[in-house]
Scaffold this motif. Structure first.
Motif, mmCIF file in Angstrom:
data_model
loop_
_atom_site.group_PDB
_atom_site.id
_atom_site.type_symbol
_atom_site.label_atom_id
_atom_site.label_comp_id
_atom_site.label_asym_id
_atom_site.label_seq_id
_atom_site.Cartn_x
_atom_site.Cartn_y
_atom_site.Cartn_z
ATOM 1 N N LEU A 1 0.828 -1.211 0.000
ATOM 2 C CA LEU A 1 0.000 0.000 0.000
ATOM 3 C C LEU A 1 0.862 1.261 0.000
ATOM 4 O O LEU A 1 0.541 2.242 -0.681
ATOM 5 C CB LEU A 1 -0.923 -0.007 1.218
ATOM 6 C CG LEU A 1 -2.072 -1.035 1.164
ATOM 7 C CD1 LEU A 1 -2.731 -1.156 2.530
ATOM 8 C CD2 LEU A 1 -3.100 -0.624 0.113
ATOM 9 N N ASP B 1 -8.271 -0.434 4.117
ATOM 10 C CA ASP B 1 -7.471 -0.936 2.988
ATOM 11 C C ASP B 1 -6.975 -2.365 3.237
ATOM 12 O O ASP B 1 -6.648 -3.089 2.294
ATOM 13 C CB ASP B 1 -6.268 -0.024 2.738
ATOM 14 C CG ASP B 1 -6.601 1.114 1.786
ATOM 15 O OD1 ASP B 1 -7.705 1.083 1.195
ATOM 16 O OD2 ASP B 1 -5.767 2.019 1.626
ATOM 17 N N ARG C 1 -6.826 -9.516 3.358
ATOM 18 C CA ARG C 1 -7.051 -8.877 2.061
ATOM 19 C C ARG C 1 -6.505 -7.457 2.071
ATOM 20 O O ARG C 1 -6.643 -6.751 3.058
ATOM 21 C CB ARG C 1 -8.555 -8.831 1.742
ATOM 22 C CG ARG C 1 -9.269 -10.174 1.841
ATOM 23 C CD ARG C 1 -10.773 -9.967 1.794
ATOM 24 N NE ARG C 1 -11.507 -11.231 1.899
ATOM 25 C CZ ARG C 1 -12.830 -11.316 2.100
ATOM 26 N NH1 ARG C 1 -13.546 -10.197 2.222
ATOM 27 N NH2 ARG C 1 -13.401 -12.494 2.190
ATOM 28 N N ASP C 2 -5.913 -7.054 0.968
ATOM 29 C CA ASP C 2 -5.477 -5.662 0.851
ATOM 30 C C ASP C 2 -5.897 -5.100 -0.496
ATOM 31 O O ASP C 2 -6.179 -5.842 -1.435
ATOM 32 C CB ASP C 2 -3.956 -5.541 1.041
ATOM 33 C CG ASP C 2 -3.161 -6.135 -0.109
ATOM 34 O OD1 ASP C 2 -3.253 -5.610 -1.236
ATOM 35 O OD2 ASP C 2 -2.426 -7.126 0.102
ATOM 36 N N ARG C 3 -5.947 -3.776 -0.566
ATOM 37 C CA ARG C 3 -6.324 -3.077 -1.788
ATOM 38 C C ARG C 3 -5.101 -2.517 -2.495
ATOM 39 O O ARG C 3 -5.148 -1.446 -3.095
ATOM 40 C CB ARG C 3 -7.300 -1.941 -1.460
ATOM 41 C CG ARG C 3 -8.612 -2.403 -0.829
ATOM 42 C CD ARG C 3 -9.441 -1.207 -0.385
ATOM 43 N NE ARG C 3 -10.647 -1.612 0.337
ATOM 44 C CZ ARG C 3 -11.384 -0.792 1.083
ATOM 45 N NH1 ARG C 3 -11.020 0.490 1.207
ATOM 46 N NH2 ARG C 3 -12.457 -1.229 1.707
ATOM 47 N N SER D 1 -6.305 -5.236 -8.432
ATOM 48 C CA SER D 1 -7.085 -4.518 -7.421
ATOM 49 C C SER D 1 -6.759 -4.954 -5.995
ATOM 50 O O SER D 1 -7.362 -4.470 -5.044
ATOM 51 C CB SER D 1 -8.583 -4.714 -7.674
ATOM 52 O OG SER D 1 -8.916 -6.088 -7.658
ATOM 53 N N GLY D 2 -5.817 -5.879 -5.828
ATOM 54 C CA GLY D 2 -5.451 -6.281 -4.477
ATOM 55 C C GLY D 2 -5.017 -7.719 -4.380
ATOM 56 O O GLY D 2 -5.024 -8.465 -5.364
ATOM 57 N N THR E 1 -5.120 -11.330 -1.746
ATOM 58 C CA THR E 1 -5.704 -12.035 -0.609
ATOM 59 C C THR E 1 -4.869 -13.267 -0.305
ATOM 60 O O THR E 1 -4.613 -14.090 -1.189
ATOM 61 C CB THR E 1 -7.153 -12.471 -0.903
ATOM 62 O OG1 THR E 1 -7.959 -11.323 -1.124
ATOM 63 C CG2 THR E 1 -7.725 -13.267 0.266
#
Length: 430
Positions: A333, A344, A361-363, A413-414, A416
Motif C-alpha cells: 500500500l 485498505d 485482504r489488501d487493496r 485490485s489487491g 488475498t
C-alpha cells in the motif's frame, strides 16, 4: 513501576533440541517441485527433448540399429504428448493441480514407463537396458527427487510384476542388467538427495547468519536506550522529552522487527504446536502488538465480523504469520499510494467445509503474475525494499506443519492470502 525499555526477556525456543527435525525429515518436508528450476525455457527444453528423442529413437532402432520391437504409433503419441509443455504457463504448473498432474504424469509415462515396457518387449537387449539406466538418471535431473523416486518405483515395479506374470522377464535382469539399472538408480537418487541437501544447508547457513546478525543489533540498540532514558528524564526541556518518547517508540519497533527476523530465520526447524488457539482472539492480539509506523496504518487494518473458531498450533508462530502478512500488505500500500486509507487491509474469518479460514485482504497493486509462483520460496521478495524474503516462506511452512494450507489470490485490485486450518472442536458464532 514501568519496566525498563530495554530489559529483554529470553525468547523461548520454538522447539527443544530433542524435538528438532533430522536433516532427512527436513528434506522430506521441503516443497516438492514438479520441474526443477521451473521456467518457460525449462518446459520448452523438456518438450523438445522428449519430442526429438522419441522420434529419433524410433528411426535409429528401426533403420540404423534394428531392435526386435518398436512402435511408431507409441513413439508418436509419446512425442505429441510433449506439445503441451511448449504451451503451459510455468505459473499454472506451479499453482494449478491439473497442470502439475499432467506434467508429472507425462514425464512418468513417456519416460520410465515407456522404456520399461520396451525393455520387456525387446527381451532385455543391451540398447534397452542402456535406455533404462539413462531414464533413471534423467528423472532426478528433471524433477524433485521424491517425485523421481515415486515414478521409477511405479514404472520399474509395475514392469517387473507384469514381466513376472507374462514370462517376459529376461534372465539378464537377475544379473548384469539388474546391477546396471540398480546402480544407475542409486546414483540418480544420491545425486538428487545430495543436491537437495546442499540447497538445504546453504539455506540454513544463510538463515543462521541472519539470526546472529539480528541478535547482534541488540548491542547498539542498548546504547540508544541509554540516550532515550536520558531524554525522557529531562525535566527542563519538553522538546527533549517528546524526542525521547518518539525515539522510544522507534526502538520498540526495531526490537519487534528483530524478534520477527529471528523467528522467520527458523523456518526449517518449525514443529507442530498443540496449543488450543481461538483464531479471532489471536488475530486481534497480533494487530494490537504490530509495530505500525503511523496512526493511519493502524486505522487501515480492520478485523471484520465473523465466526470464531479454534485450531491447534503455536500462538507465537501464528502471531508471526499475521505480522508477516500485515507487513507485506502495508508495504504494498505504501508503494502504491503512500498513506493507506481506513479499511485498505481487512482480516476475515470463516468456517468452510469443516475447516477454519482466515483471509488477509489488501487493496494494493497486487503481485506480478511472474512472481506469484515463487513468493513462498525463501529469499524471494515482491517488495522494492531491502526485505530478506523469508516472511512468506515462514508463513507457508508454519501453516503446512500444522496440516493447513496457505493460498494466494492476486490481481491489479489487491491481494488475498487465505489460511485454511483444521478445526479443533465445534466452531461457535461470534
Amino acid at each position: 513501576m514501568r519496566p525498563h525499555l530495554f530489559t529483554r526477556l529470553a525468547m523461548p525456543p520454538l522447539s527443544s533440541p530433542s524435538s528438532l527435525p533430522t536433516p532427512l525429515q527436513t528434506l522430506l518436508q521441503l516443497p516438492r517441485e514438479p520441474v526443477l528450476h521451473l521456467s518457460r525455457a525449462r518446459l520448452v527444453a523438456l518438450g523438445l527433448i522428449y519430442f526429438i528423442v522419441h522420434l529419433s529413437a524410433w528411426a535409429v532402432y528401426t533403420f540404423v540399429a534394428p531392435q526386435p520391437f518398436d512402435s511408431f504409433a507409441l513413439r508418436l503419441v509419446a512425442a505429441l504428448g510433449a506439445v503441451p509443455l511448449f504451451l503451459l504457463d510455468p505459473d499454472d504448473v506451479a499453482e494449478r493441480p491439473t497442470a502439475r498432474a499432467y506434467v508429472l504424469l507425462y514425464l512418468a509415462l513417456a519416460g520410465p514407463v515407456v522404456q520399461a515396457g520396451l525393455y520387456l518387449l525387446n527381451g532385455g537387449t543391451d540398447p534397452r537396458v542402456l535406455a533404462l539406466c539413462l531414464v533413471a538418471l534423467l528423472m532426478y535431473v528433471i524433477t524433485d527427487w521424491r517425485y523421481a523416486t515415486a515414478m521409477l518405483l511405479l514404472a520399474f515395479g509395475g514392469a517387473g510384476l507384469l514381466g513376472a506374470a507374462t514370462g517376459l522377464l529376461p534372465p539378464a535382469l537377475a544379473g548384469e542388467h539388474g546391477f546396471m539399472i540398480g546402480l544407475s538408480w542409486l546414483c540418480g537418487l544420491l545425486l538428487g538427495v545430495s543436491s537437495a541437501q546442499q540447497d538445504r544447508q546453504r539455506l540454513q547457513a544463510t538463515m543462521n547468519a541472519l539470526g546472529v546478525m539480528a541478535h547482534e543489533l541488540r548491542t547498539p540498540l542498548a546504547s540508544v536506550g541509554l540516550l532515550v532514558e536520558t531524554l525522557r528524564a529531562n525535566e527542563e526541556s519538553a522538546t527533549a522529552r517528546r524526542s525521547g518518547q518518539r525515539l522510544e517508540q522507534l526502538v520498540r519497533n526495531l526490537h519487534q522487527q528483530i524478534d520477527s527476523q529471528i523467528v522467520n530465520a527458523q523456518l526449517l526447524v518449525l514443529r507442530r504446536g498443540e496449543e488450543r488457539i481461538a483464531a479471532r482472539e489471536m488475530i486481534q492480539e497480533a494487530i494490537d502488538s504490530f509495530p505500525f509506523r503511523t496512526d493511519s496504518e493502524r486505522r487501515a487494518v480492520v478485523l471484520e465480523p465473523g465466526p470464531e473458531f479454534h485450531f491447534r498450533g503455536t500462538r507465537r508462530l501464528f502471531t508471526q504469520v499475521v505480522h508477516n502478512l500485515l507487513r507485506n500488505a502495508l508495504v504494498a500500500l505504501r508503494q502504491q499510494k503512500g498513506a493507506p486509507a481506513p479499511g485498505d487491509i481487512s482480516l476475515v474469518t470463516a468456517v468452510q467445509g469443516g475447516r477454519g479460514v482466515v483471509e488477509i485482504r489488501d487493496r494494493g497493486p497486487g503481485i506480478p503474475r511472474q512472481l506469484r509462483r515463487s513468493v513462498f520460496r525463501p529469499f524471494v521478495s515482491t517488495a522494492d525494499t531491502h526485505s530478506n524474503g523469508l516472511g512468506l516462506a515462514f508463513c507457508k511452512n508454519t501453516v503446512r506443519v500444522h496440516k493447513g494450507r496457505l493460498t494466494l489470490d492476486s490481481s491489479d485490485s489487491g491481494t488475498t492470502f487465505a489460511l485454511s486450518l483444521p478445526l479443533d472442536g465445534a466452531a461457535r458464532g461470534d
